[in-house]
Design an enzyme around this catalytic site. Structure first.
Site, short mmCIF file in Angstrom:
data_model
loop_
_atom_site.label_atom_id
_atom_site.label_comp_id
_atom_site.label_asym_id
_atom_site.label_seq_id
_atom_site.Cartn_x
_atom_site.Cartn_y
_atom_site.Cartn_z
N ASN A 4 0.87 -1.19 0.00
CA ASN A 4 0.00 0.00 0.00
C ASN A 4 0.90 1.23 0.00
OD1 ASN A 4 -1.88 1.99 0.45
ND2 ASN A 4 -2.34 1.39 2.57
N TRP A 5 0.99 1.83 -1.17
CA TRP A 5 1.91 2.97 -1.31
C TRP A 5 1.37 4.25 -0.67
CZ3 TRP A 5 3.88 2.88 -7.12
CH2 TRP A 5 4.62 1.69 -7.32
N LYS A 6 0.09 4.28 -0.36
CA LYS A 6 -0.54 5.49 0.19
C LYS A 6 -0.28 6.68 -0.77
CE LYS A 6 -0.23 3.43 4.70
NZ LYS A 6 -0.13 3.60 6.14
N HIS A 94 -9.60 1.80 4.84
CA HIS A 94 -8.33 2.01 5.55
C HIS A 94 -8.54 3.07 6.65
CE1 HIS A 94 -4.23 3.05 6.47
NE2 HIS A 94 -3.88 1.90 5.94
N GLU A 96 -6.83 5.42 7.66
CA GLU A 96 -6.49 6.80 7.30
C GLU A 96 -7.65 7.48 6.59
OE1 GLU A 96 -2.84 5.79 5.37
OE2 GLU A 96 -1.91 5.41 7.32
N GLU A 171 -5.72 -4.23 11.06
CA GLU A 171 -4.73 -3.17 11.19
C GLU A 171 -5.04 -2.34 12.43
OE1 GLU A 171 -2.64 -2.26 7.35
OE2 GLU A 171 -4.35 -0.94 7.41
N GLY A 177 2.27 2.79 10.85
CA GLY A 177 3.25 3.84 10.63
C GLY A 177 3.92 4.34 11.90
N SER A 212 3.19 -1.44 10.68
CA SER A 212 4.64 -1.46 10.94
C SER A 212 5.30 -2.80 10.64
CB SER A 212 4.94 -1.03 12.39
OG SER A 212 4.47 0.29 12.61
N GLY A 233 2.76 -0.88 4.42
CA GLY A 233 2.77 0.52 4.00
C GLY A 233 4.19 0.98 3.74
N GLY A 234 4.76 1.65 4.72
CA GLY A 234 6.09 2.25 4.58
C GLY A 234 7.14 1.35 3.95
P1 PGA Z 1 2.68 0.74 7.71
O1 PGA Z 1 1.20 0.90 7.09
O2 PGA Z 1 3.23 -0.56 7.23
O3 PGA Z 1 3.44 1.93 7.21
O4 PGA Z 1 2.50 0.75 9.21
C1 PGA Z 1 0.36 -0.19 7.01
C2 PGA Z 1 -0.96 0.25 6.42
O5 PGA Z 1 -1.48 1.28 6.80
O6 PGA Z 1 -1.51 -0.42 5.53
#
Ligand code: PGA
Length: 252
Positions: A4-6, A94, A96, A171, A177, A212, A233-234
């Site tokens: 997930n590149w966001k 998600h 966010e 999640e 993050g 994370s 994500g990251g």
């Molecule tokens: P993260 O994000 O790996 O940067 O914690 C995960 C996500 O939100 O899908």
């Protein structure tokens, strides 16, 4: 394993570069990689995707979707549009989006139903905030149970084409993050609980862990059979690190 590149990277050239690197990561027979770039990069990436020597166990996804196929909905993108580009998945709900864009469970549910009906595979995100988690694991389960009940309304009638038609990502919001990943034992317990809540769906849903995830902790999650993969994500923005995660996933 979902990347997930966001809202990253900042330019199309960087996005194409990152896609090319991720597409080169060797894919083990039991590992599917789903890459979810921002919508604006999808068309170019889909062209590259179509021209790859091997597309086996590699798929593209959107990071969101709207519940109407077409119409007067400024800024929105429907499930058929996404599919017509060659994307197979959409991330829905998600945290966010729930937080920054005020997405409600009702909206998430409409997106889930519309996507499944349009043949788009769904990666539904659920998970509790820190304040709930501080009350204990039972409170966290109650929170997730309510999310699932609302987000999965009106889905029992839908015939899932494959076992990946609906994937649920656990999640915990406090782990996204932040570098504070959820203890693998708790993530596995919650994954089992999620499967129980979704037991009316056939074939059984797969559950991923997200929050994370990195190459150091991925093996601890995947050694639990309840956890079928990860939403990353990251660490998915760094091809070398994502490659190490995929390697660890393949050797489980
Ligand atoms: P993260 O994000 O790996 O940067 O914690 C995960 C996500 O939100 O899908």
């Amino acid at each position: 394993m979902v990347a997930n590149w966001k809202e990253n990277p900042e330019t199309e050239a960087e996005a194409l570069g990152l896609f090319r690197k991720l597409a080169k990561i060797p894919r083990n027979r039991n590992t599917e990689i789903v890459i979810c770039p921002p919508f604006v990069y999808l068309e170019k990436i889909a062209e590259e995707f179509k021209n790859l020597e091997s597309r086996a166990r590699l798929a593209l996804g959107g990071q969101d979707i709207f519940w109407e196929k077409t119409g007067a909905f400024t800024g929105e993108i429907g499930p058929t549009m996404l599919r017509s580009l060659g994307a197979a998945y959409a991330i829905i709900g998600h945290s966010e989006r729930r937080k920054f864009l005020r997405e409600t469970d009702e909206m998430v549910n409409k997106k889930v139903v519309a996507s499944l009906e349009a043949g788009l595979k769904v990666i539904l995100c659920v998970g509790e905030p820190l304040a709930i988690r501080r009350q204990g694991f039972t409170a966290a389960k109650k929170f997730v149970r309510r999310q699932l009940a609302e987000d999965l309304r009106r889905t029992s009638h839908i015939k899932f084409q494959t076992s990946s038609s609906l994937v649920i990502a656990y999640e915990p919001i406090w782990a996204i993050g932040t570098g504070k990943n959820c203890p693998p034992f708790d993530a596995a317990r919650m994954a089992a609980f999620i499967k129980l809540q979704a037991r009316h769906l056939k074939p059984p849903v797969r559950v991923l862990y997200g929050g994370s995830v990195n190459s150091k902790n991925i093996a601890d999650y995947l050694k639990n059979k309840e956890i079928g993969g990860a939403l990353v994500g990251g660490a998915s923005l760094n091809a070398a690190e994502f490659g190490r995660i995929i390697k660890a996933a393949g050797s489980r």
